[in-house]
Design a protein around this motif. Structure first.
Motif, PDB file in Angstrom:
ATOM      1  N   UNK A 101       0.826  -1.210   0.000  1.00  0.00           N
ATOM      2  CA  UNK A 101       0.000   0.000   0.000  1.00  0.00           C
ATOM      3  C   UNK A 101       0.864   1.266   0.000  1.00  0.00           C
ATOM      4  N   UNK A 102       1.950   1.209  -0.764  1.00  0.00           N
ATOM      5  CA  UNK A 102       2.792   2.390  -0.930  1.00  0.00           C
ATOM      6  C   UNK A 102       3.797   2.636   0.173  1.00  0.00           C
ATOM      7  N   UNK A 103       3.857   1.779   1.194  1.00  0.00           N
ATOM      8  CA  UNK A 103       4.795   1.963   2.301  1.00  0.00           C
ATOM      9  C   UNK A 103       5.802   0.823   2.335  1.00  0.00           C
ATOM     10  N   UNK A 104       7.077   1.188   2.457  1.00  0.00           N
ATOM     11  CA  UNK A 104       8.124   0.170   2.568  1.00  0.00           C
ATOM     12  C   UNK A 104       8.029  -0.491   3.934  1.00  0.00           C
ATOM     13  N   UNK A 105       7.968  -1.818   3.922  1.00  0.00           N
ATOM     14  CA  UNK A 105       7.854  -2.551   5.184  1.00  0.00           C
ATOM     15  C   UNK A 105       9.162  -3.232   5.582  1.00  0.00           C
ATOM     16  N   UNK A 106      10.067  -3.473   4.611  1.00  0.00           N
ATOM     17  CA  UNK A 106      11.327  -4.143   4.942  1.00  0.00           C
ATOM     18  C   UNK A 106      12.317  -3.979   3.798  1.00  0.00           C
ATOM     19  N   UNK A 107      13.609  -4.048   4.142  1.00  0.00           N
ATOM     20  CA  UNK A 107      14.688  -4.003   3.152  1.00  0.00           C
ATOM     21  C   UNK A 107      15.725  -5.056   3.508  1.00  0.00           C
ATOM     22  N   UNK A 108      16.475  -5.498   2.502  1.00  0.00           N
ATOM     23  CA  UNK A 108      17.492  -6.525   2.725  1.00  0.00           C
ATOM     24  C   UNK A 108      18.634  -6.336   1.736  1.00  0.00           C
ATOM     25  N   UNK A 109      19.873  -6.391   2.243  1.00  0.00           N
ATOM     26  CA  UNK A 109      21.043  -6.368   1.373  1.00  0.00           C
ATOM     27  C   UNK A 109      21.296  -7.775   0.849  1.00  0.00           C
ATOM     28  N   UNK A 110      21.730  -7.870  -0.404  1.00  0.00           N
ATOM     29  CA  UNK A 110      21.965  -9.163  -1.043  1.00  0.00           C
ATOM     30  C   UNK A 110      23.424  -9.296  -1.435  1.00  0.00           C
ATOM     31  N   UNK A 111      23.921 -10.534  -1.561  1.00  0.00           N
ATOM     32  CA  UNK A 111      25.333 -10.730  -1.922  1.00  0.00           C
ATOM     33  C   UNK A 111      25.639 -10.177  -3.320  1.00  0.00           C
ATOM     34  N   UNK A 112      26.869  -9.715  -3.495  1.00  0.00           N
ATOM     35  CA  UNK A 112      27.333  -9.268  -4.809  1.00  0.00           C
ATOM     36  C   UNK A 112      27.919 -10.458  -5.567  1.00  0.00           C
ATOM     37  N   UNK A 113      27.991 -10.333  -6.883  1.00  0.00           N
ATOM     38  CA  UNK A 113      28.474 -11.453  -7.692  1.00  0.00           C
ATOM     39  C   UNK A 113      28.805 -10.974  -9.100  1.00  0.00           C
ATOM     40  N   UNK A 114      29.450 -11.850  -9.844  1.00  0.00           N
ATOM     41  CA  UNK A 114      29.738 -11.616 -11.258  1.00  0.00           C
ATOM     42  C   UNK A 114      28.847 -12.536 -12.087  1.00  0.00           C
ATOM     43  N   UNK A 115      28.205 -11.955 -13.093  1.00  0.00           N
ATOM     44  CA  UNK A 115      27.313 -12.714 -13.968  1.00  0.00           C
ATOM     45  C   UNK A 115      27.896 -12.730 -15.377  1.00  0.00           C
ATOM     46  N   UNK A 116      28.307 -13.910 -15.832  1.00  0.00           N
ATOM     47  CA  UNK A 116      28.916 -14.022 -17.149  1.00  0.00           C
ATOM     48  C   UNK A 116      27.863 -13.907 -18.241  1.00  0.00           C
ATOM     49  N   UNK A 117      28.353 -13.683 -19.461  1.00  0.00           N
ATOM     50  CA  UNK A 117      27.435 -13.481 -20.590  1.00  0.00           C
ATOM     51  C   UNK A 117      26.592 -14.730 -20.834  1.00  0.00           C
ATOM     52  N   UNK A 118      25.310 -14.484 -21.182  1.00  0.00           N
ATOM     53  CA  UNK A 118      24.334 -15.537 -21.488  1.00  0.00           C
ATOM     54  C   UNK A 118      24.148 -16.521 -20.330  1.00  0.00           C
ATOM     55  N   UNK A 119      24.340 -16.052 -19.092  1.00  0.00           N
ATOM     56  CA  UNK A 119      24.167 -16.898 -17.917  1.00  0.00           C
ATOM     57  C   UNK A 119      23.054 -16.348 -17.029  1.00  0.00           C
ATOM     58  N   UNK A 120      22.565 -17.228 -16.135  1.00  0.00           N
ATOM     59  CA  UNK A 120      21.497 -16.861 -15.211  1.00  0.00           C
ATOM     60  C   UNK A 120      21.873 -17.270 -13.794  1.00  0.00           C
ATOM     61  N   UNK A 121      21.594 -16.404 -12.839  1.00  0.00           N
ATOM     62  CA  UNK A 121      21.745 -16.748 -11.421  1.00  0.00           C
ATOM     63  C   UNK A 121      20.411 -16.505 -10.732  1.00  0.00           C
ATOM     64  N   UNK A 122      20.224 -17.118  -9.570  1.00  0.00           N
ATOM     65  CA  UNK A 122      19.014 -16.922  -8.773  1.00  0.00           C
ATOM     66  C   UNK A 122      19.419 -16.373  -7.412  1.00  0.00           C
ATOM     67  N   UNK A 123      18.816 -15.251  -7.032  1.00  0.00           N
ATOM     68  CA  UNK A 123      19.057 -14.667  -5.722  1.00  0.00           C
ATOM     69  C   UNK A 123      17.821 -14.898  -4.853  1.00  0.00           C
ATOM     70  N   UNK A 124      17.984 -14.740  -3.533  1.00  0.00           N
ATOM     71  CA  UNK A 124      16.914 -15.149  -2.612  1.00  0.00           C
ATOM     72  C   UNK A 124      16.629 -14.058  -1.572  1.00  0.00           C
ATOM     73  N   UNK A 125      15.958 -12.989  -1.968  1.00  0.00           N
ATOM     74  CA  UNK A 125      15.574 -11.983  -0.973  1.00  0.00           C
ATOM     75  C   UNK A 125      14.591 -12.580   0.035  1.00  0.00           C
ATOM     76  N   UNK A 126      14.759 -12.215   1.289  1.00  0.00           N
ATOM     77  CA  UNK A 126      13.868 -12.707   2.343  1.00  0.00           C
ATOM     78  C   UNK A 126      13.577 -11.563   3.312  1.00  0.00           C
ATOM     79  N   UNK A 127      12.317 -11.467   3.713  1.00  0.00           N
ATOM     80  CA  UNK A 127      11.885 -10.416   4.616  1.00  0.00           C
ATOM     81  C   UNK A 127      11.081 -11.055   5.745  1.00  0.00           C
TER      82      UNK A 127
END
Length: 210
Positions: A101-127
């Motif tokens: 409803x327009x209000x931020x309820x939580x924030x989370x920092x995520x790990x940094x990484x290198x993503x090579x060309x034509x590749x896919x990674x999956x990250x996992x935000x959790x609140x």
């Protein structure tokens, strides 16, 4: 009378470069520049930002106490694909935030990484936790309606700072804001936390690219 032997004159040998050889060298350098360096520079001239999908969303808890205290437990699986055929992407900073409803309820920092060309990674935000939230009567009624329907409309935004590189060529650091408008089923209290309750894979939008 002394005999004089044969006289030898010392001459310096001066190497000269054939004009044809110089021309071939120039042509070769131009060929390398046009076929390798120039395309590489153009390929990283405008960062792509990547493709983002929320693959799975697990909303275990979403309870409102009064009008101003929200308890929540939300886990996401977000895929990031680098569509570039040549460039690598270095994600130097990632932060995800969830809002209702327009209000931020939580924030989370995520790990940094290198993503090579034509590749896919999956990250996992959790609140998880509780947050003060100011809802008016209309918003409270909407909350109760969504709870009755069994799903909630929650927005997730991922702010990223990154650079793209190809060999020795790199872009300046740039930022992307990825917006994901989600409709997430609330899992029954007796269900497995690993299930998604019928969540539909959702594409996210790259809203800004600076």
């Amino acid at each position: 009378m002394p005999q004089s032997g044969p006289q030898y004159s010392q001459q310096k040998t001066v190497e000269t470069f054939s004009p044809d050889w110089l021309l071939m060298a120039i042509v070769l350098c131009l060929f390398i520049f046009v076929s390798v360096v120039l395309p590489a520079a153009f390929s990283i001239r405008e960062p792509s930002g990547g493709n983002y999908y929320v693959e799975n969303a697990c909303l275990i808890e979403f309870n409102l106490t009064g009008k101003n205290l929200l308890q929540y437990n939300l886990k996401l699986d977000v895929s990031i694909t680098n569509p570039n055929k040549k460039c690598h992407v270095y994600y130097q900073q990632l932060q995800a935030s969830a809002s209702y409803e327009g209000e931020i309820i939580a924030s989370a920092l995520l790990p940094t990484f290198r993503l090579e060309h034509k590749k896919t990674v999956v990250i996992h935000p959790a609140f998880g936790g509780q947050s003060a939230i100011g809802l008016d009567d209309l918003s409270v009624n909407e909350f109760m309606k969504q709870r009755s329907d069994g799903f909630f409309r929650i927005n997730v935004e991922i702010n990223a700072k990154m650079i793209e590189s190809l060999g020795l060529l790199t872009t300046d650091e740039f930022s992307a804001s990825i917006w994901c408008g989600l409709t997430i089923p609330l899992l029954p209290s007796n269900s497995s936390a690993s299930g998604n309750g019928g969540f539909t894979r959702t594409e996210c939008e790259v809203k800004t690219l600076i």
